[in-house]
Design an enzyme around this catalytic site. Structure first.
Site, PDB file in Angstrom:
ATOM      1  N   LYS A  26       1.203   4.180  -3.083  1.00  0.00           N
ATOM      2  CA  LYS A  26       0.878   5.493  -2.596  1.00  0.00           C
ATOM      3  C   LYS A  26       2.396   6.432  -2.812  1.00  0.00           C
ATOM      4  O   LYS A  26       2.156   7.538  -3.304  1.00  0.00           O
ATOM      5  CB  LYS A  26       0.323   5.505  -1.335  1.00  0.00           C
ATOM      6  CG  LYS A  26      -1.141   4.960  -1.193  1.00  0.00           C
ATOM      7  CD  LYS A  26      -2.058   5.553  -2.366  1.00  0.00           C
ATOM      8  CE  LYS A  26      -3.453   4.921  -1.867  1.00  0.00           C
ATOM      9  NZ  LYS A  26      -4.547   5.381  -2.715  1.00  0.00           N
ATOM     10  N   TYR A  40       0.770  -1.132  -0.121  1.00  0.00           N
ATOM     11  CA  TYR A  40      -0.125  -0.065   0.056  1.00  0.00           C
ATOM     12  C   TYR A  40       0.817   1.147  -0.034  1.00  0.00           C
ATOM     13  O   TYR A  40       0.671   2.197  -0.717  1.00  0.00           O
ATOM     14  CB  TYR A  40      -0.989  -0.009   1.382  1.00  0.00           C
ATOM     15  CG  TYR A  40      -1.983   1.244   1.364  1.00  0.00           C
ATOM     16  CD1 TYR A  40      -3.058   1.078   0.347  1.00  0.00           C
ATOM     17  CD2 TYR A  40      -1.832   2.303   1.912  1.00  0.00           C
ATOM     18  CE1 TYR A  40      -3.980   2.206   0.715  1.00  0.00           C
ATOM     19  CE2 TYR A  40      -2.411   3.327   2.096  1.00  0.00           C
ATOM     20  CZ  TYR A  40      -3.755   3.324   1.190  1.00  0.00           C
ATOM     21  OH  TYR A  40      -4.646   4.206   1.199  1.00  0.00           O
TER      22      TYR A  40
HETATM   23  N1  LIG Z   1     -10.014   5.692   4.296  1.00  0.00           N
HETATM   24  C1  LIG Z   1      -8.862   6.065   4.621  1.00  0.00           C
HETATM   25  O1  LIG Z   1      -8.130   5.707   5.769  1.00  0.00           O
HETATM   26  C2  LIG Z   1      -8.017   6.497   3.671  1.00  0.00           C
HETATM   27  C3  LIG Z   1      -6.752   7.004   3.792  1.00  0.00           C
HETATM   28  C4  LIG Z   1      -5.857   7.409   2.799  1.00  0.00           C
HETATM   29  C5  LIG Z   1      -6.110   7.243   1.514  1.00  0.00           C
HETATM   30  N2  LIG Z   1      -7.245   6.587   1.095  1.00  0.00           N
HETATM   31  C6  LIG Z   1      -7.792   6.342  -0.159  1.00  0.00           C
HETATM   32  O2  LIG Z   1      -8.869   6.833  -0.540  1.00  0.00           O
HETATM   33  C7  LIG Z   1      -9.348   6.131  -1.552  1.00  0.00           C
HETATM   34  C8  LIG Z   1     -10.889   5.645  -1.463  1.00  0.00           C
HETATM   35  O3  LIG Z   1     -10.966   4.631  -0.313  1.00  0.00           O
HETATM   36  P1  LIG Z   1     -12.027   4.613   0.610  1.00  0.00           P
HETATM   37  O4  LIG Z   1     -11.507   4.782   2.145  1.00  0.00           O
HETATM   38  O5  LIG Z   1     -13.267   5.675   0.315  1.00  0.00           O
HETATM   39  O6  LIG Z   1     -12.370   3.215   0.606  1.00  0.00           O
HETATM   40  P2  LIG Z   1     -13.734   2.323   0.201  1.00  0.00           P
HETATM   41  O7  LIG Z   1     -14.815   2.933   0.568  1.00  0.00           O
HETATM   42  O8  LIG Z   1     -13.268   0.957   0.322  1.00  0.00           O
HETATM   43  O9  LIG Z   1     -13.679   2.714  -1.432  1.00  0.00           O
HETATM   44  C9  LIG Z   1     -12.894   1.998  -2.536  1.00  0.00           C
HETATM   45  C10 LIG Z   1     -13.557   2.136  -3.797  1.00  0.00           C
HETATM   46  O10 LIG Z   1     -12.734   1.675  -4.768  1.00  0.00           O
HETATM   47  C11 LIG Z   1     -13.227   0.879  -5.600  1.00  0.00           C
HETATM   48  N3  LIG Z   1     -12.348  -0.092  -6.487  1.00  0.00           N
HETATM   49  C12 LIG Z   1     -11.631  -0.884  -5.682  1.00  0.00           C
HETATM   50  N4  LIG Z   1     -10.858  -1.904  -6.673  1.00  0.00           N
HETATM   51  C13 LIG Z   1     -11.470  -1.306  -7.856  1.00  0.00           C
HETATM   52  C14 LIG Z   1     -11.080  -1.547  -9.287  1.00  0.00           C
HETATM   53  N5  LIG Z   1     -10.592  -2.523  -9.478  1.00  0.00           N
HETATM   54  N6  LIG Z   1     -11.901  -1.118 -10.228  1.00  0.00           N
HETATM   55  C15 LIG Z   1     -12.597   0.048 -10.037  1.00  0.00           C
HETATM   56  N7  LIG Z   1     -13.013   0.500  -8.670  1.00  0.00           N
HETATM   57  C16 LIG Z   1     -12.369  -0.164  -7.623  1.00  0.00           C
HETATM   58  C17 LIG Z   1     -14.475   0.206  -4.956  1.00  0.00           C
HETATM   59  O11 LIG Z   1     -15.472  -0.149  -5.631  1.00  0.00           O
HETATM   60  P3  LIG Z   1     -15.944  -1.351  -6.132  1.00  0.00           P
HETATM   61  O12 LIG Z   1     -15.500  -2.431  -5.247  1.00  0.00           O
HETATM   62  O13 LIG Z   1     -17.381  -1.275  -6.297  1.00  0.00           O
HETATM   63  O14 LIG Z   1     -15.327  -1.762  -7.521  1.00  0.00           O
HETATM   64  C18 LIG Z   1     -14.815   1.304  -3.988  1.00  0.00           C
HETATM   65  O15 LIG Z   1     -15.662   2.431  -4.672  1.00  0.00           O
HETATM   66  C19 LIG Z   1      -8.392   4.835  -1.845  1.00  0.00           C
HETATM   67  O16 LIG Z   1      -7.460   5.054  -2.937  1.00  0.00           O
HETATM   68  C20 LIG Z   1      -7.677   4.690  -0.605  1.00  0.00           C
HETATM   69  O17 LIG Z   1      -6.176   4.455  -0.670  1.00  0.00           O
HETATM   70  C21 LIG Z   1      -8.069   6.152   2.214  1.00  0.00           C
END
Ligand SMILES: NC(=O)c1ccc[n+]([C@@H]2O[C@H](COP(=O)([O-])OP(=O)(O)OC[C@H]3O[C@@H](n4cnc5c(N)ncnc54)[C@H](OP(=O)(O)O)[C@@H]3O)[C@@H](O)[C@H]2O)c1
Length: 266
Positions: A155, A151
């Site tokens: 990033k 991860y």
């Molecule tokens: N939450 C945190 O603490 C945090 C912190 C730093 C960065 N981020 C980043 O924020 C972003 C969003 O994450 P989130 O926290 O909102 O998590 P989340 O609710 O699990 O959302 C992840 C999204 O990515 C989609 N996804 C995963 N694999 C995919 C694929 N192969 N093709 C198309 N879509 C895909 C999922 O949709 P489907 O499964 O329907 O495809 C889902 O809509 C990520 O890049 C994550 O690394 C999150």
């Protein structure tokens, strides 16, 4: 370069939950047409039903042909793409050895190769629609090298991609922003034990990040950390590296000792 979102077209990947769903909803409320991309079709349709400006599109961003079809569809339907939010991502798990290889490579495929594929597919449409914005949702883990190694590697790569294209794509009228969230409570990143602890208030919400995406779309800023206080360890990491490393290694030893105590008590 000022940017008026009303009437413009945005593509948001990973829009079926968490940060992506909150961002798509916010941009739609601003009067943008938002193409919401993910694999879970039912979720995308629920989102579109609640926000008339949202158009659902099912695609897996690890599939280049699917991403190319998405870009072609956006061009045919709307004739422009002014904003690309590369948000889809997966957390991955610890990298301990051979058993974790597939998971680690998949994490890099979704979190780093996915945004590269999308930027490649949309580059010419973004340029033709300039002024345009790319917002790459990276992470504080892409600045500090914490958490699962695949991860963090994905990033760090996304941060590098954003900085390098930020310099060269500016000439085409496209700004590229690395947007780095800290801990945010979502389905994929639930952070349940942290939320239940004394430090629970440090965990942000998807709406905090959606607001930051909105800000950088307006301003064209190249970098944003959200919540903002996560900048402190990032600055410490680069400005006072030995102090940062000593703090992190002390925290690592303390958490290792806690794990050993817990194992002994079982
Ligand atoms: N939450 C945190 O603490 C945090 C912190 C730093 C960065 N981020 C980043 O924020 C972003 C969003 O994450 P989130 O926290 O909102 O998590 P989340 O609710 O699990 O959302 C992840 C999204 O990515 C989609 N996804 C995963 N694999 C995919 C694929 N192969 N093709 C198309 N879509 C895909 C999922 O949709 P489907 O499964 O329907 O495809 C889902 O809509 C990520 O890049 C994550 O690394 C999150």
């Amino acid at each position: 370069m000022s940017f008026e979102p009303r009437g413009k077209v945005a593509v948001v990947t990973g829009a079926s939950s968490g940060i992506g769903a909150a961002t798509a909803a916010r941009l739609a409320r601003l009067g943008m047409t938002v193409v919401a991309v993910a694999r879970r079709e039912d979720r995308l349709h629920e989102l579109a039903a609640a926000h008339p400006g949202i158009r659902p599109y099912v695609a897996d961003i690890t599939d280049q042909a699917a991403v190319d079809r998405l870009a072609a569809w956006v061009e045919t339907q709307f004739g422009a793409c002014h904003v690309l939010v590369n948000n889809a991502g997966v957390p991955g798990r610890s990298f301990r050895g051979r058993d974790d290889l597939d998971d680690t490579l998949h994490t890099i495929e979704v979190n780093l190769a996915g945004p590269i594929r999308c930027m490649a597919a949309f580059a010419s449409l973004l340029e033709a629609s300039a002024p345009a914005r790319v917002v790459n949702v990276a992470s504080v883990a892409g600045k500090l090298g914490v958490g699962p190694a695949g991860y963090a590697a994905s990033k760090f790569g996304l941060v590098g991609l954003s900085e390098a294209t930020g310099l060269s794509w500016a000439r085409k009228g496209i700004t590229v922003c690395e947007l780095n969230p800290g801990f945010i409570h979502t389905e994929g990143f639930p952070k349940d034990s942290l939320r239940a602890s004394r430090l629970g208030r440090l965990v942000g919400t998807p709406d905090d990040v959606a607001r930051a995406v909105h800000d950088v779309i307006l301003s064209g800023a190249p970098e944003r950390t959200v919540p903002r206080w996560y900048r402190i360890p990032v600055v410490l990491r680069h400005a006072a590296t030995p102090v940062y490393r000593s703090l992190v290694s002390r925290m690592g030893r303390a958490s290792g000792a806690r794990d050993r105590d817990r194992d002994r008590d079982r």
